[in-house]
Design a protein around this motif. Structure first.
Motif, PDB file in Angstrom:
ATOM      1  N   GLU A   8      31.969   2.158 105.598  1.00 33.54           N
ATOM      2  CA  GLU A   8      32.487   3.152 106.539  1.00 33.54           C
ATOM      3  C   GLU A   8      34.010   3.255 106.445  1.00 33.54           C
ATOM      4  O   GLU A   8      34.588   4.349 106.528  1.00 33.54           O
ATOM      5  N   VAL A   9      34.682   2.123 106.276  1.00 32.96           N
ATOM      6  CA  VAL A   9      36.140   2.127 106.131  1.00 32.96           C
ATOM      7  C   VAL A   9      36.551   2.946 104.919  1.00 32.96           C
ATOM      8  O   VAL A   9      37.460   3.783 104.975  1.00 32.96           O
ATOM      9  N   ARG A  10      35.869   2.732 103.814  1.00 31.53           N
ATOM     10  CA  ARG A  10      36.207   3.477 102.601  1.00 31.53           C
ATOM     11  C   ARG A  10      35.863   4.960 102.748  1.00 31.53           C
ATOM     12  O   ARG A  10      36.580   5.822 102.235  1.00 31.53           O
ATOM     13  N   ARG A  11      34.773   5.246 103.461  1.00 38.15           N
ATOM     14  CA  ARG A  11      34.410   6.652 103.663  1.00 38.15           C
ATOM     15  C   ARG A  11      35.455   7.372 104.496  1.00 38.15           C
ATOM     16  O   ARG A  11      35.851   8.510 104.188  1.00 38.15           O
ATOM     17  N   LEU A  12      35.919   6.726 105.557  1.00 40.21           N
ATOM     18  CA  LEU A  12      36.937   7.335 106.413  1.00 40.21           C
ATOM     19  C   LEU A  12      38.244   7.536 105.647  1.00 40.21           C
ATOM     20  O   LEU A  12      38.918   8.562 105.802  1.00 40.21           O
ATOM     21  N   ALA A  13      38.599   6.552 104.824  1.00 40.37           N
ATOM     22  CA  ALA A  13      39.817   6.682 104.023  1.00 40.37           C
ATOM     23  C   ALA A  13      39.699   7.840 103.040  1.00 40.37           C
ATOM     24  O   ALA A  13      40.643   8.618 102.855  1.00 40.37           O
ATOM     25  N   ALA A  14      38.529   7.976 102.426  1.00 44.93           N
ATOM     26  CA  ALA A  14      38.307   9.079 101.483  1.00 44.93           C
ATOM     27  C   ALA A  14      38.355  10.421 102.199  1.00 44.93           C
ATOM     28  O   ALA A  14      38.859  11.413 101.659  1.00 44.93           O
ATOM     29  N   GLN A  15      37.850  10.435 103.431  1.00 44.60           N
ATOM     30  CA  GLN A  15      37.864  11.668 104.227  1.00 44.60           C
ATOM     31  C   GLN A  15      39.295  12.157 104.450  1.00 44.60           C
ATOM     32  O   GLN A  15      39.563  13.368 104.465  1.00 44.60           O
ATOM     33  N   LEU A  16      40.208  11.215 104.583  1.00 46.67           N
ATOM     34  CA  LEU A  16      41.621  11.559 104.803  1.00 46.67           C
ATOM     35  C   LEU A  16      42.408  11.636 103.498  1.00 46.67           C
ATOM     36  O   LEU A  16      43.601  11.944 103.526  1.00 46.67           O
ATOM     37  N   ASP A  17      41.725  11.355 102.387  1.00 45.25           N
ATOM     38  CA  ASP A  17      42.412  11.225 101.102  1.00 45.25           C
ATOM     39  C   ASP A  17      43.548  10.214 101.247  1.00 45.25           C
ATOM     40  O   ASP A  17      44.673  10.434 100.783  1.00 45.25           O
ATOM     41  N   LEU A  18      43.216   9.107 101.900  1.00 45.54           N
ATOM     42  CA  LEU A  18      44.208   8.096 102.247  1.00 45.54           C
ATOM     43  C   LEU A  18      44.312   7.044 101.153  1.00 45.54           C
ATOM     44  O   LEU A  18      43.320   6.434 100.765  1.00 45.54           O
ATOM     45  N   ARG A  19      45.523   6.823 100.705  1.00 47.25           N
ATOM     46  CA  ARG A  19      45.810   5.741  99.768  1.00 47.25           C
ATOM     47  C   ARG A  19      46.733   4.772 100.479  1.00 47.25           C
ATOM     48  O   ARG A  19      47.906   5.087 100.707  1.00 47.25           O
ATOM     49  N   GLY A  54      49.234  -0.185 115.322  1.00 45.92           N
ATOM     50  CA  GLY A  54      48.683   0.056 113.990  1.00 45.92           C
ATOM     51  C   GLY A  54      47.177  -0.047 113.922  1.00 45.92           C
ATOM     52  O   GLY A  54      46.646  -0.857 113.156  1.00 45.92           O
ATOM     53  N   PRO A  55      46.451   0.743 114.696  1.00 43.19           N
ATOM     54  CA  PRO A  55      44.982   0.643 114.710  1.00 43.19           C
ATOM     55  C   PRO A  55      44.329   1.045 113.392  1.00 43.19           C
ATOM     56  O   PRO A  55      43.185   0.692 113.134  1.00 43.19           O
ATOM     57  N   GLY A  56      45.063   1.795 112.575  1.00 47.82           N
ATOM     58  CA  GLY A  56      44.501   2.185 111.278  1.00 47.82           C
ATOM     59  C   GLY A  56      43.248   3.036 111.428  1.00 47.82           C
ATOM     60  O   GLY A  56      43.243   4.040 112.130  1.00 47.82           O
ATOM     61  N   LEU A  57      42.177   2.597 110.802  1.00 45.09           N
ATOM     62  CA  LEU A  57      40.914   3.351 110.824  1.00 45.09           C
ATOM     63  C   LEU A  57      40.047   2.995 112.026  1.00 45.09           C
ATOM     64  O   LEU A  57      38.988   3.596 112.209  1.00 45.09           O
ATOM     65  N   ALA A  73      46.629   2.728 121.786  1.00 49.47           N
ATOM     66  CA  ALA A  73      46.886   2.454 120.374  1.00 49.47           C
ATOM     67  C   ALA A  73      48.113   3.228 119.910  1.00 49.47           C
ATOM     68  O   ALA A  73      48.206   4.444 120.129  1.00 49.47           O
ATOM     69  N   ILE A  74      49.042   2.527 119.270  1.00 50.40           N
ATOM     70  CA  ILE A  74      50.254   3.146 118.728  1.00 50.40           C
ATOM     71  C   ILE A  74      50.109   3.201 117.208  1.00 50.40           C
ATOM     72  O   ILE A  74      50.001   2.169 116.557  1.00 50.40           O
ATOM     73  N   GLU A  75      50.098   4.402 116.672  1.00 50.35           N
ATOM     74  CA  GLU A  75      49.893   4.584 115.229  1.00 50.35           C
ATOM     75  C   GLU A  75      50.970   5.499 114.665  1.00 50.35           C
ATOM     76  O   GLU A  75      51.159   6.612 115.146  1.00 50.35           O
ATOM     77  N   ILE A  76      51.659   5.039 113.620  1.00 46.29           N
ATOM     78  CA  ILE A  76      52.746   5.817 113.040  1.00 46.29           C
ATOM     79  C   ILE A  76      52.252   6.914 112.103  1.00 46.29           C
ATOM     80  O   ILE A  76      52.910   7.936 111.932  1.00 46.29           O
ATOM     81  N   ASP A  77      51.077   6.726 111.504  1.00 45.63           N
ATOM     82  CA  ASP A  77      50.515   7.689 110.554  1.00 45.63           C
ATOM     83  C   ASP A  77      49.708   8.732 111.325  1.00 45.63           C
ATOM     84  O   ASP A  77      48.668   8.411 111.904  1.00 45.63           O
ATOM     85  N   HIS A  78      50.165   9.965 111.340  1.00 43.18           N
ATOM     86  CA  HIS A  78      49.527  10.988 112.175  1.00 43.18           C
ATOM     87  C   HIS A  78      48.090  11.261 111.747  1.00 43.18           C
ATOM     88  O   HIS A  78      47.237  11.626 112.572  1.00 43.18           O
ATOM     89  N   ARG A  79      47.781  11.071 110.472  1.00 42.05           N
ATOM     90  CA  ARG A  79      46.399  11.294 110.017  1.00 42.05           C
ATOM     91  C   ARG A  79      45.455  10.285 110.662  1.00 42.05           C
ATOM     92  O   ARG A  79      44.365  10.641 111.137  1.00 42.05           O
ATOM     93  N   LEU A  80      45.870   9.044 110.684  1.00 40.54           N
ATOM     94  CA  LEU A  80      45.051   8.003 111.300  1.00 40.54           C
ATOM     95  C   LEU A  80      44.980   8.183 112.816  1.00 40.54           C
ATOM     96  O   LEU A  80      43.924   7.981 113.421  1.00 40.54           O
ATOM     97  N   ALA A  81      46.093   8.555 113.420  1.00 38.53           N
ATOM     98  CA  ALA A  81      46.122   8.769 114.864  1.00 38.53           C
ATOM     99  C   ALA A  81      45.182   9.904 115.270  1.00 38.53           C
ATOM    100  O   ALA A  81      44.459   9.809 116.275  1.00 38.53           O
TER     101      ALA A  81
END
Length: 287
Positions: A8-19, A54-57, A73-81
């Protein structure tokens, strides 16, 4: 409620095209047992308010919602937020209303930016900024009474080190200003994606029941000066801070501290006495 797994973590990252990037310290935990262990170790109140950095995914966020009332949750990356509420809705139906997500740099967060007063900080802190983020939050959010954070193992050792130990330093003394710190367990590398090149550990800090008196900034200035040249005696290391080696020795003796010691031998109370000695001396001199 269901927690995130590796797929699921990898799927969510792929959904965001997150590297994942090293600059943001993005190493995501994908093991449900690990995040549940962290949430339980934090000893949270089911009616409590938890601050997560930094909640990340969302792996740890979901585990925190299992054992607490509300999470900010405080998240700097707007895609993750932006994605986090959707992830919580999918895995913890009915708990979205108990989650607040703020898109911001944790180093700029103030207590007034938060709705309510969180009493616990639980987070997987980015390794490259873990200490400054932790000290900033303890300073700016006095309602935080308990901290449990995952950091690089070496940083955990420094934060929890007692005076006189090899790893004792500026982070140790500054953390002790706020509360008692201890190492609370190790975290294996394999539970992260991507796998980090360093070991991780948990650090717990219980805030002092009564806040320390004194000028924190003045005390921290002494600590910084003492450890900037940690192999030198305090008389030499504090000479720039005091104005001269002679004045440094005078202030140290006034504080009841041996000028021949090194900073690594002093606890935070001794650093506070040195700062107080200078303040008293400056007051006698006057403007």
């Amino acid at each position: 409620m269901t927690l995130l797994g590796a797929a699921e973590v990898r799927r969510l990252a792929a959904q965001l095209d997150l590297r994942p990037t090293k600059s943001l310290g993005q190493n995501f935990v994908h093991d449900a047992n690990t995040v549940r262990r962290i949430a339980l170790a934090a000893k949270l109140d089911r009616a409590g308010h938890v601050l997560e950095i930094g909640p990340g995914l969302g792996s740890l966020t979901l585990a925190l919602l299992e054992v607490s009332a509300t999470v900010t949750a405080i998240e700097i990356d707007h895609r993750l937020a932006d994605l986090l509420p959707t992830t919580v809705a999918a895995h913890a139906p009915g708990r979205v209303g108990d989650l607040t997500v703020i898109t911001a740099d944790a180093m700029t967060i103030l207590g007034t930016d938060l709705a309510g007063e969180p009493t616990s900080l639980v987070a997987n802190l980015p390794y490259n900024v873990a200490v400054p983020v932790l000290l900033h939050l303890l300073s700016e959010i006095p309602s935080l009474q308990r901290v449990l954070v995952m950091v690089q193992a070496e940083v955990a050792d420094r934060l929890a080190a007692p005076p006189g130990s090899r790893t004792y330093g500026s982070p140790s003394a500054k953390a002790a200003w706020y509360g008692s710190a201890r190492r609370a367990g190790a975290i294996g590398r394999s539970v992260f994606w991507p796998v980090p090149g360093v070991d991780s550990a948990l650090v717990a800090i219980d805030r002092h029941a009564v806040p320390r008196a004194g000028d924190r900034k003045a005390v921290f200035a002494v600590i910084d000066a003492a450890f900037a040249q940690r192999r030198k005696t305090l008389r030499a290391a504090l000479s720039g801070w005091a104005g001269s080696p002679v004045r440094a020795e005078e202030l140290l003796r006034a504080a009841g501290v041996d000028p021949g010691l090194r900073g690594e031998m002093l606890d935070v109370d001794a650093f506070a006495r040195i700062a107080e000695a200078r303040a008293a001396a400056d007051l006698q001199v006057g403007p």
